[in-house]
Design an enzyme around this catalytic site. Structure first.
Site, PDB file in Angstrom:
ATOM      1  N   GLU A   8      10.996  17.084  14.075  1.00 18.84           N
ATOM      2  CA  GLU A   8      11.271  16.808  12.624  1.00 18.84           C
ATOM      3  C   GLU A   8      10.321  17.710  11.959  1.00 18.84           C
ATOM      4  O   GLU A   8       9.353  17.721  11.978  1.00 18.84           O
ATOM      5  CB  GLU A   8      11.067  15.407  12.125  1.00 18.84           C
TER       6      GLU A   8
ATOM      7  N   LYS B 280       0.925  -1.241  -0.038  1.00 15.97           N
ATOM      8  CA  LYS B 280      -0.096  -0.027  -0.004  1.00 15.97           C
ATOM      9  C   LYS B 280       0.999   1.335   0.015  1.00 15.97           C
ATOM     10  O   LYS B 280       1.489   1.584   1.008  1.00 15.97           O
ATOM     11  CB  LYS B 280      -0.786   0.042   1.403  1.00 15.97           C
TER      12      LYS B 280
ATOM     13  N   GLU C 130       9.982   2.406  10.362  1.00 12.57           N
ATOM     14  CA  GLU C 130      11.115   3.266  10.135  1.00 12.57           C
ATOM     15  C   GLU C 130      10.357   4.751  10.103  1.00 12.57           C
ATOM     16  O   GLU C 130       9.601   4.999   9.171  1.00 12.57           O
ATOM     17  CB  GLU C 130      11.814   2.804   8.532  1.00 12.57           C
TER      18      GLU C 130
ATOM     19  N   CYS D 137      14.092  11.395   5.567  1.00 15.44           N
ATOM     20  CA  CYS D 137      14.208  11.068   6.836  1.00 15.44           C
ATOM     21  C   CYS D 137      15.598  11.225   7.426  1.00 15.44           C
ATOM     22  O   CYS D 137      16.144  11.484   8.539  1.00 15.44           O
ATOM     23  CB  CYS D 137      13.594   9.795   7.432  1.00 15.44           C
TER      24      CYS D 137
HETATM   25  C1  UN1 Z   1      14.556   8.213   3.273  1.00 18.92           C
HETATM   26  O1  UN1 Z   1      15.103   9.442   3.540  1.00 18.92           O
HETATM   27  O2  UN1 Z   1      13.494   7.919   3.951  1.00 18.92           O
HETATM   28  O3  UN1 Z   1      20.397   7.888   2.343  1.00 18.92           O
HETATM   29  C2  UN1 Z   1      15.661   7.338   2.864  1.00 18.92           C
HETATM   30  C3  UN1 Z   1      19.618   8.330   1.861  1.00 18.92           C
HETATM   31  C4  UN1 Z   1      18.760   7.435   0.584  1.00 18.92           C
HETATM   32  C5  UN1 Z   1      17.519   6.872   1.554  1.00 18.92           C
HETATM   33  C6  UN1 Z   1      16.573   7.849   2.578  1.00 18.92           C
HETATM   34  N1  UN1 Z   1      19.661   6.521   0.335  1.00 18.92           N
HETATM   35  O4  UN1 Z   1      19.482   9.477   1.971  1.00 18.92           O
END
Ligand code: UN1
Length: 494
Positions: free
Chosen positions: A385, A175, A250, A284
Site C-alpha cells: 500500500e 483518540k 481496519e 484505504c
Molecule cells: C477509507 O478509505 O478509509 O468508500 C474509508 C469510500 C469511503 C470510505 C473510505 N466511503 O471510499
C-alpha cells in the site's frame, strides 16, 4: 494566526493535558498554523477511562431509543455546521472541499443510521426444546470502547465507531489522529450539544505512542477499535490478544479496477481518476492497481495518462483544485520512496513521479499524480500500500487472469470491475476475494448501511458500518426463561 487553544473533553468538561504539554495543528497545503492541542499522557488517559467507567452503568441502562435520539440530534448539529466543519477538515488534512463535505455527510449519515438502530438492535427469539420455556438471545454492550481513528476520513471513520458503540450502550474514549484534531473537536461538540451525558464519550488528543498506547493497555478498556496502517494495527492486535481484549482492526488495501475488453472505457476512465487520485490517493479504498485487458491497454493507458496530466494541484479550498496535498512530510517521503522502488524494479513512470513545487505548491506537501506502466503483479508497487497519488497499470489477457491478479495481494478490501457482459461480471463476482466489489463503478464510495471491510491483511474478520458493526460493539446474552415450574433438563436427560 493568533493562538487558538483546544482541549480534551473528559467527563463533560473541556480540559488541558495535566502535564500542560501541547502540539500544533498545521495546514499541509501551506504550513499555516491552525491550533494548539493537548498532548495527553497516561494520567489524562486514566481520567478519561475513569469517566467512561463511571458513566457506563447509567448509559447502558438508558433505553436504546433515548440513546438514539441523542445521536440523531448530533447528526442534526453537524448538518447545521456542515460547511464550517468541511472547511476546517480541508485546512487540516488537505482533501478538496467537495470531498471534505462528503466526509462530513458520511458522518451525518452514519449517526442517523446508528440512531435508527436504537429501535431495532434485534436479537432472536427461538423455540426451546422443552415445553413452557422461552429461549431468546439479546444484544448487550461490551463496556468501555477505545476508538482510535486515522486522519484520512477524520469525521466519517470516528462515526463508524462511535455511532454503533454508543447506540448499543457502550461508553467511549476517542483518540483521533494528531493530524486531524479539529474534525474530532467538531464531532465531540456535536455530541455535547446533542445532550450526551458526561463521561459517555471522552476525547483525548495526542500521538499514538503517547496517548494511544496507554489507552489500549488500560485494564478497564474492554475493547479497542482501530483504523489505520497495517504496521500499527498488527501491533495493536498482538497487544490486545496478549491482554485478552476484544479488538477490531481496519487496515490497508491494494485495490484494483479491472477493465475487460468489452468495458465502457469512457466510464472506466472517469472512475479511475476519481478512485486513484481522490483524497490524493489516501484512502484505504483507493485504486492503486488498474488491471487492463491487453486488447484495450494502449487506449486506456494513453487516455488515463492524458487525463492525469490535466489534474490541477492546489489548496483544497480553491474551487479549481482537483488534487490537494498529502497529509504530512512522512507521507510525501513514502510516495517518493515507492517511485524509486518502482523504477528499480523495472516499472516506467508514465506521468508524475515527483514532488510538485511550482509557486505556492512549494509551501505544502504536494506530489504529482503518478502512473506506473510495465508493472508486473509481484512487484512491490503492485503489492504494497502506497497511500498516495500513485497507481500502477497491469496487463492481463483474460478475466480469469484478472481475478487471479486481483486476489493475489496481502490485502482484500475493494475491487471494481468494468465489463458490459453480465455473465462475465457475475462469474468474476463469485471469485473476487475482496470484502467489497463494485460492478461498473470505481473502488470508492461505500455507503454506511452496508458492511465495510476486507479479507486477508485488511482487517481481522470484522466489518464496520451496516448491521455488521453491531457484531463488533455488542456481546450476545442468551436467556432461558422456564415457566413450567418443574425440573426440566435439556439434551433429553431424564
Ligand atoms: C477509507 O478509505 O478509509 O468508500 C474509508 C469510500 C469511503 C470510505 C473510505 N466511503 O471510499
Amino acid at each position: 494566526m493568533a493562538k487558538k487553544d483546544y482541549h480534551n473533553y473528559i467527563d463533560g468538561r473541556w480540559v488541558p493535558a495535566r502535564s500542560g504539554k501541547t502540539f500544533e495543528n498545521t495546514d499541509p497545503a501551506s504550513g499555516e498554523y491552525l491550533g494548539t492541542y493537548p498532548r495527553s499522557s497516561p494520567e489524562d488517559i486514566e481520567q478519561a477511562v475513569d469517566a467512561s467507567v463511571k458513566a457506563y452503568d447509567s448509559w447502558r441502562k438508558t433505553p436504546a431509543p433515548h440513546r438514539a435520539n441523542i445521536l440523531a440530534r448530533a447528526a442534526e448539529a453537524l448538518d447545521r455546521k456542515k460547511d464550517e466543519v468541511a472547511r476546517s477538515m480541508t485546512r487540516e488534512m488537505g482533501k478538496v472541499l467537495k470531498e471534505a463535505r462528503g466526509d462530513v455527510q458520511e458522518g451525518i449519515d452514519m449517526l442517523q443510521y446508528s440512531a435508527g438502530e436504537g429501535r431495532r438492535l434485534f436479537g432472536h427469539v427461538t423455540p426451546s426444546e422443552l415445553p413452557r420455556k422461552l429461549a431468546l438471545a439479546q444484544r448487550v454492550p461490551v463496556g468501555v470502547v477505545a476508538a482510535i481513528t486515522p486522519w484520512n476520513f477524520p469525521l466519517a471513520i470516528p462515526t463508524w465507531k462511535l455511532g454503533p458503540a454508543l447506540v448499543a450502550g457502550n461508553t467511549v474514549v476517542f483518540k483521533p489522529s494528531q493530524y486531524t484534531p479539529e474534525s474530532a473537536y467538531h464531532l465531540a461538540k456535536a455530541l455535547e450539544e446533542a445532550g450526551l451525558p458526561p463521561g459517555v464519550m471522552n476525547l483525548v488528543y495526542g500521538p499514538g505512542n503517547e496517548a494511544g498506547t496507554p489507552l489500549i493497555e488500560h485494564p478497564r478498556v474492554d475493547m479497542v477499535s482501530f483504523t489505520g496502517s497495517s504496521a500499527v494495527g498488527q501491533g495493536i492486535g498482538q497487544r490486545c490478544a496478549h491482554l485478552g481484549k476484544r479488538y477490531h482492526l481496519e487496515m490497508g488495501g491494494k485495490n484494483a479496477i479491472i477493465i475487460l475488453e468489452d468495458a465502457d472505457i469512457d466510464l472506466a476512465l472517469s472512475y479511475i481518476i476519481w478512485s486513484a487520485f481522490g483524497t490524493s490517493g489516501q484512502r484505504c479504498t483507493a485504486a492503486s492497481r488498474i488491471i487492463v485487458h491487453k486488447a484495450v491497454i494502449w487506449e486506456v493507458t494513453e487516455r488515463v495518462v492524458e487525463a492525469t496530466r490535466k489534474l490541477r494541484l492546489g489548496h483544497g479550498l480553491e474551487p479549481e483544485t482537483d488534487v490537494g496535498p498529502v497529509v504530512n512530510a512522512e507521507q510525501l517521503e513514502k510516495v517518493q520512496r515507492y517511485v524509486k522502488i518502482g523504477i528499480d524494479e523495472g516499472a516506467k513512470v508514465l506521468c508524475g513521479g515527483q514532488r510538485a513545487t511550482e509557486g505556492a505548491l512549494s509551501k505544502g506537501y504536494f506530489f504529482q499524480p503518478t502512473i506506473f506502466g510495465d508493472v508486473k503483479p509481484k512487484m512491490r508497487i503492485a503489492q504494497e500500500e502506497i497511500f498516495g497519488p500513485a497507481t500502477a497499470i497491469l496487463e492481463i489477457s483474460s478475466v480469469e487472469e484478472a481475478v487471479a491478479v486481483n486476489n493475489d495481494t496481502p490485502y482484500g478490501l475493494v475491487t471494481g470491475i468494468f465489463t458490459r457482459d453480465i455473465n462475465k461480471a457475475l462469474a468474476a463476482l463469485e471469485d473476487l476475494s475482496t470484502g467489497i466489489v463494485y460492478i461498473n463503478a470505481g473502488t470508492i464510495g461505500a455507503e454506511v448501511h452496508l458492511p465495510f471491510g476486507g479479507t486477508r491483511g485488511t482487517g481481522n474478520g470484522h466489518r464496520e458500518a451496516g448491521l455488521a458493526a453491531l457484531e463488533v460493539y455488542t456481546e450476545w446474552k442468551s436467556v432461558y426463561l422456564d415457566y413450567s415450574g418443574t425440573l426440566q433438563k435439556a439434551q433429553k436427560i431424564e
